[in-house]
Design a protein around this motif. Structure first.
Motif, PDB file in Angstrom:
ATOM      1  N   ALA A 514       0.838  -1.208   0.000  1.00 30.02           N
ATOM      2  CA  ALA A 514       0.000   0.000   0.000  1.00 30.02           C
ATOM      3  C   ALA A 514       0.869   1.253   0.000  1.00 30.02           C
ATOM      4  O   ALA A 514       0.570   2.236  -0.695  1.00 30.02           O
ATOM      5  N   HIS A 515       1.946   1.231   0.779  1.00 34.52           N
ATOM      6  CA  HIS A 515       2.853   2.374   0.799  1.00 34.52           C
ATOM      7  C   HIS A 515       3.480   2.594  -0.565  1.00 34.52           C
ATOM      8  O   HIS A 515       3.551   3.733  -1.055  1.00 34.52           O
ATOM      9  N   PHE A 516       3.916   1.523  -1.208  1.00 38.86           N
ATOM     10  CA  PHE A 516       4.612   1.663  -2.483  1.00 38.86           C
ATOM     11  C   PHE A 516       3.690   2.066  -3.624  1.00 38.86           C
ATOM     12  O   PHE A 516       4.154   2.649  -4.609  1.00 38.86           O
ATOM     13  N   ILE A 517       2.399   1.776  -3.542  1.00 40.12           N
ATOM     14  CA  ILE A 517       1.491   2.206  -4.614  1.00 40.12           C
ATOM     15  C   ILE A 517       0.844   3.545  -4.303  1.00 40.12           C
ATOM     16  O   ILE A 517      -0.016   4.005  -5.052  1.00 40.12           O
ATOM     17  N   GLY A 518       1.242   4.166  -3.186  1.00 38.07           N
ATOM     18  CA  GLY A 518       0.800   5.526  -2.923  1.00 38.07           C
ATOM     19  C   GLY A 518      -0.414   5.675  -2.042  1.00 38.07           C
ATOM     20  O   GLY A 518      -1.050   6.737  -2.042  1.00 38.07           O
ATOM     21  N   ALA A 519      -0.783   4.656  -1.281  1.00 35.75           N
ATOM     22  CA  ALA A 519      -1.906   4.803  -0.346  1.00 35.75           C
ATOM     23  C   ALA A 519      -1.536   5.832   0.725  1.00 35.75           C
ATOM     24  O   ALA A 519      -0.380   5.919   1.139  1.00 35.75           O
ATOM     25  N   PRO A 520      -2.495   6.599   1.212  1.00 40.59           N
ATOM     26  CA  PRO A 520      -2.176   7.681   2.150  1.00 40.59           C
ATOM     27  C   PRO A 520      -1.929   7.177   3.573  1.00 40.59           C
ATOM     28  O   PRO A 520      -2.471   6.158   3.998  1.00 40.59           O
TER      29      PRO A 520
END
Length: 770
Positions: A514-520
């Motif tokens: 999630a962090h790597f795909i840009g989740a807030p």
């Protein structure tokens, strides 16, 4: 040891934690189902778990590969289907059909206007040889069943076949009757429109699109024979179009092979543009980057026709070229929305479950995708009906037809497993943007599906296959990107708080992806969990930081040091002092190991050296993580200090950090790294708490040097740098004289050769330049 194998913890770990129990004899506590479950939940070390994540994550989400979803794919505030647009009068949504029961409707067919037929003919393209075969069959048999996937131009081809057969009048029939009534329907239509006793002078064409069939009323050969007799008597032709899953009995349909999308775009654009500069303008538009991007994707012919209309609007100045950029994605979003609509033309619930499973396991084995889709189908049935045990058919649609409906393909590919790579038949969407778009639409556009989805995904976290668990994490990451609060509350937080290792691992992987795909706000969540009073949440935060740490190594190491200090403070503040939590310490060590062996290894090494003497917590964290990294071996040559790719082969072989040292000491520009690695070795050997572990690790390096000349050369350069006083020399010399060989017995031959390079302990060795 393979990347998917479960690694038992060290005996020093606290008993009672999942995965830490020893095998118990029958009749002891191990017979308890809960204990048996925990015994099955054997942890992996962080390195192997990281390898599984990299090997099995979807291609677009590989950690460290700049995984991001751009544009309006899954970013921004869009939670429904949006981002595209349609122009002209082409309807891209599902049709609405009315089923009539009882006597035939008074107007059950209608004549297609001649101008419409001419307009269609102007932009029609096909393989002429194949089309000629179809036309000859129609002329001979008078009736033709044309089979192909939806939205591939079947209706257009049917109309053009009727025109090729000489029909000057074409009538479109409703599909509201059983195949048994085809001949009766034609006779009624002939009478209704004023049929005469003899056949008409010019042929009349009939087209029936998407004939309704099922296993209770299939289209049979006698139906076609009866229709053919009627058509010969009345000088008519009939083309029936059916989908890939139509129920046919003793009927061999003619297969429709659609033209290429590029041909359709060009043909429609030429038909839409007129004037002396039309050809030049057509060529200019077809050369645009937006057109190239559109044609590089998998698109249906109806989408190609709509895109040609959009291009014509640009040519006429009615729209800007920039508006074309989102057309492809908008078409995909419309397709996904259609798949999940509830109407007569929508897919069955089982087909929808397969689509969701394919989006989760895109690129994975087809058999696995189908197996898991039926689990989801059962959960969806339970949600829809709410009673009884759901019934799942054992046999269903043929794989080819199933993938055709999903706009997917099957191919042979190599898959990573616990036992090494194997070749399998895998299935994937032809458009790689489909999985995130589809999962987002189901999660945010159809909330009633959430109970089944959450139950299904949670079940995947218990699966014994690393691929399945990793894809559950990737799916949760996509859902978190679309709706963070719901994904955290319904999925990730529950997994993170679990007492079972495998659930916490899936939670950590989900947060990392999630962090790597840009989740807030993922970093904020991890920072708060890192010092949380719940041990499971602390574990997840540390493991996730190890995965995303190479992106911000300084901040990550600073947080890991803070966690280590908090563990020490809590231990000393209790009365009496309690032992440190070995589970947390192990995760801290393995986090530093992953960081040191990552592509950010240089920066991590500088950070460890800079804080080595700050306090005891920083010292122990650096030394323990360094020794863990020293034990990692590779059978691959070159670039040893960040072997993150899925093709990496684990030892026995040369230690990764020994390879790094050998490369660094040979280059003046990287000599600082060689000195830094030697400094960490000195700290480990001289630390009373770590000396035994360091000597054991150094012994493994000597055995590796016995197998590899390159490793021996690197170790021969390292050992002198570790000796600055007589105690250092005595410690290393004793190890080389007394260590057993790989198969037992006396020291290996390499130990004697290395003994000759160990100085008496009078100062730094010149092998490492200042």
């Amino acid at each position: 040891m393979s990347s998917g194998e479960r690694h038992p913890r060290k005996p020093t770990e606290q008993p009672g934690h999942p995965g830490d129990q020893e095998d118990l004899a029958p009749g002891q506590d191990g017979d308890d189902p809960e204990n048996a479950e925990e015994e099955r939940d054997r942890p992996q070390d962080a390195w192997s778990a990281r390898r599984d994540l990299h090997a099995h994550a979807p291609e677009a989400m590989k950690l460290g590969d700049g995984a991001r979803f751009g544009g309006s794919l899954v970013t921004g505030d869009q939670h429904g289907m949006s981002g595209g647009y349609l122009t002209g009068d082409l309807v891209m949504g599902s049709k609405t059909e009315v089923w009539n029961f009882g006597p035939a409707a008074p107007h059950s067919s209608g004549e297609i206007p001649v101008p419409t037929l001419r307009r269609i003919a102007a932009s029609f393209v096909t393989d002429e040889d194949a089309f000629t075969v179809l036309a000859e069959h129609l002329r001979t048999e008078r009736v033709l069943v044309l089979q192909g996937p939806p939205f591939t131009g079947r209706r257009t081809a049917a109309l053009m076949l009727l025109s090729r057969a000489g029909a000057t009048t074409v009538r479109s029939l409703l599909r509201d009757r059983s195949p048994d009534d085809l001949a009766t329907r034609l006779d009624a239509e002939h009478t209704r429109v004023g049929g005469q006793s003899g056949p008409p002078a010019t042929p009349v064409g009939y087209v029936l699109c998407d004939l309704i069939t099922d296993r209770h009323r299939p289209l049979r050969e006698p139906h076609l024979l009866a229709v053919g007799d009627w058509l010969r008597r009345h000088n008519g032709y009939l083309v029936v179009t059916v989908g890939p899953t139509a129920a046919l009995e003793d009927v061999r349909p003619m297969v429709w092979h659609p033209p290429r999308v590029a041909q359709v775009v060009a043909a429609h654009l030429r038909a839409l543009l007129t004037g002396p500069d039309a050809e030049a303008e057509t060529a200019r538009l077809l050369a645009l980057d937006a057109v190239t991007g559109f044609l590089s994707r998998d698109h249906q012919l109806r989408e190609a026709a709509a895109f040609a209309t959009a291009l014509a609007r640009v040519a006429r100045g009615e729209a800007e070229e920039e508006s074309l950029a989102e057309f492809s994605l908008g078409s995909l979003e419309n397709q996904v929305r259609e798949w999940f609509e509830e109407d007569e033309d929508a897919l069955t619930l089982r087909d929808k479950a397969f689509l969701i499973s394919l989006a989760t396991l895109d690129g994975g084995p087809y058999a696995l995708t189908a197996e898991l889709s039926d689990r989801l189908y059962a959960a969806l049935l339970h949600t829809q009906w709410g009673r009884g045990q759901p019934e799942v058919p054992v046999f269903g649609t043929h794989i080819g037809k199933r993938l055709q409906l999903a706009r997917a393909e099957q191919r042979e590919a190599r898959q990573s497993t616990e036992w090494g790579p194997v070749r399998q038949r895998v299935a994937s969407f032809r458009d790689d943007r489909t999985p995130p778009v589809l999962l987002r639409e189901v999660w945010t556009g159809h909330p009633s599906a959430r109970p089944a989805m959450t139950s299904w995904l949670s079940g995947l976290t218990d699966d014994g296959r690393p691929l399945v668990r990793t894809r559950a994490a990737a799916t949760a990451a996509i859902l978190a990107h679309a709706d963070l609060p719901s994904a955290m509350a319904l999925l990730i937080e529950e997994w993170a708080a679990s007492s079972l290792y495998r659930h916490r691992l899936v939670a950590a992987n989900a947060l990392a992806i999630a962090h790597f795909i840009g989740a807030p706000n993922i970093s904020r969540i991890l920072d708060s969990w890192s010092t949380h009073e719940t041990r499971a949440l602390r574990w997840v935060a540390i493991r996730t930081h190890a995965l995303i740490g190479p992106e911000r190594p300084g901040d990550t190491l600073r947080l890991l040091r803070r966690v280590r200090r908090k563990e020490v403070e809590e231990s000393l503040s209790s009365d009496p002092p309690k032992p440190l939590d070995e589970d947390v310490l192990q995760e801290l060590r393995e986090a530093v190991e992953l960081l040191l062996l990552s592509p950010a290894g240089d920066e991590v090494l500088r950070e460890l050296l800079a804080h080595l003497q700050v306090d005891r917590a920083a010292h122990d964290l650096a030394v323990e993580g360094f020794l863990a990294a020293c034990r990692r071996e590779t059978a691959r040559s070159g670039a040893h200090h960040h072997p993150y790719d899925a093709e990496y082969v684990e030892g026995p072989g040369r230690p990764v950090l020994l390879g790094w040292f050998g490369e660094a000491v040979a280059d003046a520009k990287t000599a600082w790294a060689a000195r830094g690695l030697a400094t960490l070795w000195q700290a480990a050997l001289r630390s009373r708490a770590h000396t035994d572990d360091a000597l054991s690790t150094l012994r493994a390096w000597v055995l590796a040097a016995d197998r590899s000349p390159d490793a021996e050369q690197a170790l021969a350069a390292l050992l002198p740098a570790l000796v600055t006083d007589p105690a250092d020399a005595q410690r290393i010399s004793h190890l080389l004289r007394t260590m057993p060989g790989e198969d037992g017995g006396g020291p290996p031959p390499v130990a004697g050769r290395l003994l000759t390079v160990v100085p008496a302990g009078t100062g730094a060795h010149p092998a490492l330049p200042a």
